[in-house]
Scaffold this active site. Structure first.
Site, PDB file in Angstrom:
ATOM      1  N   ARG A  17       0.807  -1.212   0.000  1.00 16.70           N
ATOM      2  CA  ARG A  17       0.000   0.000   0.000  1.00 16.70           C
ATOM      3  C   ARG A  17       0.844   1.267   0.000  1.00 16.70           C
ATOM      4  NH1 ARG A  17      -2.202  -3.224   4.235  1.00 16.70           N
ATOM      5  NH2 ARG A  17      -4.029  -4.394   3.553  1.00 16.70           N
ATOM      6  N   VAL A  18       2.155   1.139   0.191  1.00 16.30           N
ATOM      7  CA  VAL A  18       3.008   2.316   0.307  1.00 16.30           C
ATOM      8  C   VAL A  18       4.172   2.267  -0.668  1.00 16.30           C
ATOM      9  CG1 VAL A  18       4.467   3.662   1.862  1.00 16.30           C
ATOM     10  CG2 VAL A  18       2.393   2.602   2.723  1.00 16.30           C
TER      11      VAL A  18
END
Length: 642
Positions: free
Chosen positions: A495-496
Site C-alpha cells: 500500500r506504500v
C-alpha cells in the site's frame, strides 16, 4: 467486624541492638508513616557489617555498610567508558573494581558502635565508662535518625505469597507501575503485569527455584532496558541483550527501555525511498520503501524466513543495519540462520536477537520489543536506516496468551486476551521514516505470521494485516509446484512502496500484474482441453516465461538493473520461442553478455533508477546480436547431449 491489622516494623542490625534504641528508631518511622500503633520486631544479620535495615510498611530503608558498598559497586559498574578505552581494558577495569570490592567486603571487620552493644573491645569499654560517653552516643543516634531518610537507600518492597508456572503473586508494593522491572530475591527479575487492589502479578523472566512463598521482592523503579548501539552489530544476544554467541561481553554506552511511544505523526515524513530486497517478485509486484511495514504471511515451510534473509543479505554495501528477531524457534534453526548470514557476509551489519522455544514465555514476549529498541538506538543516535525482521509474531502472540492465562486474565477469541491487537500495534507503529528534524533515519519492519492451512482470515493474521502497510502471501500449492518464491500475486499487495519504486522498475513492472492475472485465467480455461488459437497459445507461452523469470534461487538476491532487464525481456514476444526449461539459462547468458558489452548501461540504470528510450534501443540491439550466439550454443548443446 473484621479484625484490625497492626502494621509491623522490623529492624535488622549487624549486632544485637538495645531495645530502647530499637524503639526510638521504630517511633521515628511510625511518625513518618503515620502508624498509630505498630508491632516491633528485631533481628540480627552479621553480613550487614554495620548499620541497620528497617522494614516499615511497604518500604525497606537500607542504612547498612553492606548496602552502601553495594551501591558504590553498582555505580562503578554503570559508569560510562572513557573515550579511547578499548573494550578489553574497560572489561579489565570493571573486573578489578569488582575484585577489590569483594576483597574489601571479605576483610571488613569493623563493628558499629550501637547503644547496648556488649561486644565492645577493651579500649572501647574504657571509652564507655568515660563521663558523657552515653550522652554523645545518644546525640549521634538522634542526628543519624534526623538524616536517616536522606542518607539511606529506600526501597519499596513486597512479599511473595504464591508462585506457580513462572508467575509470582506479590503482596505489597502498592505504587508499582505496569511493566516495571521487579527484583525477586537476590538474582531473579520479573515484570509487573497485573496490578490488582491488594496483589501484583509478576511474570518471572527466568524460572528460579529459589523464589518461594515469603521471598522478599522490591521495586526497581524502572522498565526493562537493553543495550543499544553499533557494538551489537555482528552479535547474537538474548531478549535482555546478553550475548549468547560465546564472543565475550558487549561493550555499550546506551541503555534503552524496550517500550517507548511510537514517533508522532509530525515527526514522520512520507515513504519516498525504495528498499530493494533483491527478490524480483517482491521488488516488482509488492515493492517496499524505507519506513514501511510489510507482512510476510503463509503456512509453515513455504519460504517466509528465506525471503526475509534474502532482504537482509541484499543490504550489503547499502548502509542499512539489520536486526533479526527469532521468537520461539529451535536453537538449531537459529544457528542455521546465523551461519547463513555469516556465509554471505551479512552478519557484520546484523544483530540477532533470540528467544528460543526453550526460553520462558516472558522472554519470548519481550524479544520483539527488545529488538525494536536496539533498532531505534541505531535510527535515532546514528540516523541509520534499519531493517528489522520479526520471525514470527504468531509465536509471540501464543507466548502472550500463555502469560495472560497464567495471570488469569479473561480469555476472548481463540483464548487470546482482549489486548492482543494492541500488543502488535504498539510494536509495529514504531517502524517509520523520521523527518529531517529528527535525523531522517528509518525503521523498516518485516513481520512474519504463520497461517494454518492457508487460512488468511484467522484472528492473528487479520489483526496484523490491518496494522501493516501490505502483505506478501506465500501459498503452499505454488511452493510445492516449484514456483519459488511462492508469492500469490492476487493476495499480495503493497500500500506504500509503489510510491518509492524507481521509475525504471515501475515502467517494466507496470503491466506485470495484469499479464499474470490474464495468464492464470487462460491457464484455467485451457485445462478443459479445447483447441486454442495461435494468439492464445502465444500468451500462454509468454505467461509461462514470465513465471520462470520470477523464480529465483534462495539466498541469491539480484541487483536492480538485472531485475529491470529481465522483466523487460519477459514481456517480449521473443520469449515465446523458448522452452520453459531454457528461460532461466537464456536470461543468465544474456545478462552476462550485457554486463560484458554494455557496463555503462547497467551503471546508469542502477544509479539513476530510470529506463530510457536510449536504454531500450541498446537492449534491442543487444538482443539482436545475442540471439545467434544462443542458437549456436543450443546446437552445440544438443549435439553434445546426443
Amino acid at each position: 467486624m473484621p479484625e484490625r491489622i497492626i502494621p509491623a516494623i522490623r529492624i535488622v542490625s549487624a549486632v544485637a541492638i538495645d531495645e530502647n534504641a530499637a524503639r526510638k528508631i521504630a517511633d521515628h518511622f511510625a511518625a513518618k508513616l503515620l502508624f498509630a500503633d505498630y508491632d516491633l520486631q528485631t533481628d540480627t544479620d552479621p553480613e550487614l557489617i554495620g548499620g541497620v535495615i528497617v522494614y516499615a510498611g511497604d518500604y525497606r530503608y537500607d542504612h547498612s555498610i553492606r548496602g552502601q558498598l553495594a551501591r558504590i559497586a553498582s555505580h562503578l559498574k554503570k559508569r560510562q567508558p572513557l573515550d579511547g578505552d578499548l573494550d578489553g581494558e574497560t572489561d579489565l577495569d570493571e573486573q578489578m573494581i569488582q575484585e577489590t570490592l569483594n576483597d574489601a567486603l571479605a576483610s571488613f571487620s569493623e563493628e558499629p558502635i550501637i547503644p547496648g552493644n556488649t561486644n565492645l573491645s577493651d579500649d572501647r569499654i574504657g571509652q564507655a565508662d568515660e563521663p558523657g560517653f552515653r550522652q554523645r552516643q545518644a546525640e549521634a543516634l538522634r542526628l543519624s535518625l534526623d538524616a536517616f531518610m536522606s542518607s539511606s537507600s529506600i526501597d519499596e518492597v513486597g512479599q511473595v505469597i504464591r508462585v506457580h508456572d513462572g508467575v509470582a503473586t506479590i503482596r505489597g508494593m502498592h505504587n508499582c507501575l505496569s511493566n516495571e522491572l521487579v527484583m525477586l530475591g537476590e538474582q531473579t527479575y520479573g515484570i509487573a503485569m497485573n496490578l490488582e487492589r491488594e496483589n501484583i502479578g509478576v511474570v518471572m523472566l527466568e524460572n528460579d527455584n529459589t523464589v518461594h512463598q515469603g521471598t522478599i521482592c522490591k521495586r526497581t523503579g524502572a522498565p526493562i532496558r537493553v543495550p543499544a548501539g553499533k557494538s551489537l552489530l555482528g552479535r547474537v544476544v538474548d531478549a535482555l541483550g546478553r550475548p549468547i554467541d560465546g564472543m565475550g561481553p558487549v561493550s555499550h554506552s546506551d541503555l534503552r527501555p524496550i517500550e517507548v511511544p511510537a514517533p508522532a505523526i509530525l515527526d514522520r515524513k512520507p515513504v519516498t525511498r525504495s528498499l530493494h530486497t533483491g527478490v524480483t517478485a517482491i521488488d516488482a509486484l509488492t515493492p517496499i520503501g524505507y519506513g514501511q511495514r510489510e507482512l510476510i504471511i503463509g503456512d509453515r515451510q513455504t519460504g517466509k524466513t528465506a525471503l526475509a534473509i534474502d532482504a537482509i543479505i541484499n543490504q550489503r554495501d547499502k548502509s542499512v543495519q539489520c536486526v533479526y528477531v527469532a521468537i520461539g524457534q529451535k536453537m538449531s534453526t537459529v544457528a542455521s540462520v546465523v551461519n547463513t548470514l555469516q556465509r554471505y557476509g551479512a552478519l557484520s551489519y546484523t544483530t540477532v536477537v533470540v528467544a528460543s522455544a526453550s526460553d520462558s514465555a516472558a522472554l519470548q514476549y519481550l524479544a520483539p520489543y527488545a529488538g525494536c529498541a536496539m533498532a531505534e538506538g541505531l535510527m535515532e543516535r546514528y540516523q541509520s536506516d534499519v531493517l528489522i525482521v520479526y520471525d514470527d509474531l504468531t509465536k509471540h502472540a501464543q507466548a502472550y496468551r500463555a502469560i495472560s492465562l497464567l495471570l488469569r486474565r479473561p480469555p476472548g477469541r481463540e483464548a487470546y486476551p482482549g489486548d492482543i491487537f494492541y500488543l502488535h500495534a504498539r510494536l509495529l507503529e514504531r517502524a517509520c521514516q523520521l523527518n529531517d528534524e529528527r535525523g531522517g533515519g528509518s525503521i523498516t519492519a518485516l513481520p512474519i505470521v504463520e497461517t494454518q492451512s492457508g487460512d488468511i482470515s484467522a484472528y492473528i493474521p487479520t489483526n496484523v494485516i490491518s496494522i501493516t502497510d501490505g502483505q506478501i502471501y506465500l501459498e503452499s500449492e505454488l511452493f510445492f509446484s516449484g514456483q519459488r518464491p511462492a508469492i500469490n500475486v492476487g493476495l499480495s499487495v503493497s500500500r506504500v512502496g509503489g510510491a518509492a519504486q524507481s521509475k525504471a522498475m515501475r515502467k517494466v513492472a507496470g503491466p506485470l500484474r495484469i499479464r499474470l492475472a490474464q495468464y492464470r485465467e487462460l491457464e484455467a480455461f485451457s485445462q478443459f482441453g479445447s483447441e486454442l488459437d495461435a494468439e492464445t497459445q502465444e500468451q500462454l507461452r509468454i505467461g509461462t516465461a514470465l513465471l520462470e523469470v520470477l523464480k529465483q534461487n534462495q539466498y541469491h538476491p539480484l541487483p536492480v538493473a538485472d531485475q529491470v532487464l529481465m522483466l523487460h525481456l519477459a514481456g517480449q514476444s521473443l520469449m515465446s520461442r523458448l522452452d520453459r526449461e531454457d528461460v532461466k539459462r537464456f536470461l543468465e547468458r544474456f545478462l552476462q553478455y550485457i554486463h560484458s558489452r554494455y557496463p555503462s548501461m547497467i551503471t546508469q540504470i542502477s544509479e539513476d533508477g530510470q529506463f530510457t528510450d536510449e536504454h531500450h534501443a541498446l537492449l534491442e540491439q543487444a538482443i539482436t546480436a545475442f540471439w545467434p550466439r544462443w542458437d549456436a550454443e543450443q546446437e552445440e548443446y544438443g549435439t553434445a547431449t546426443v
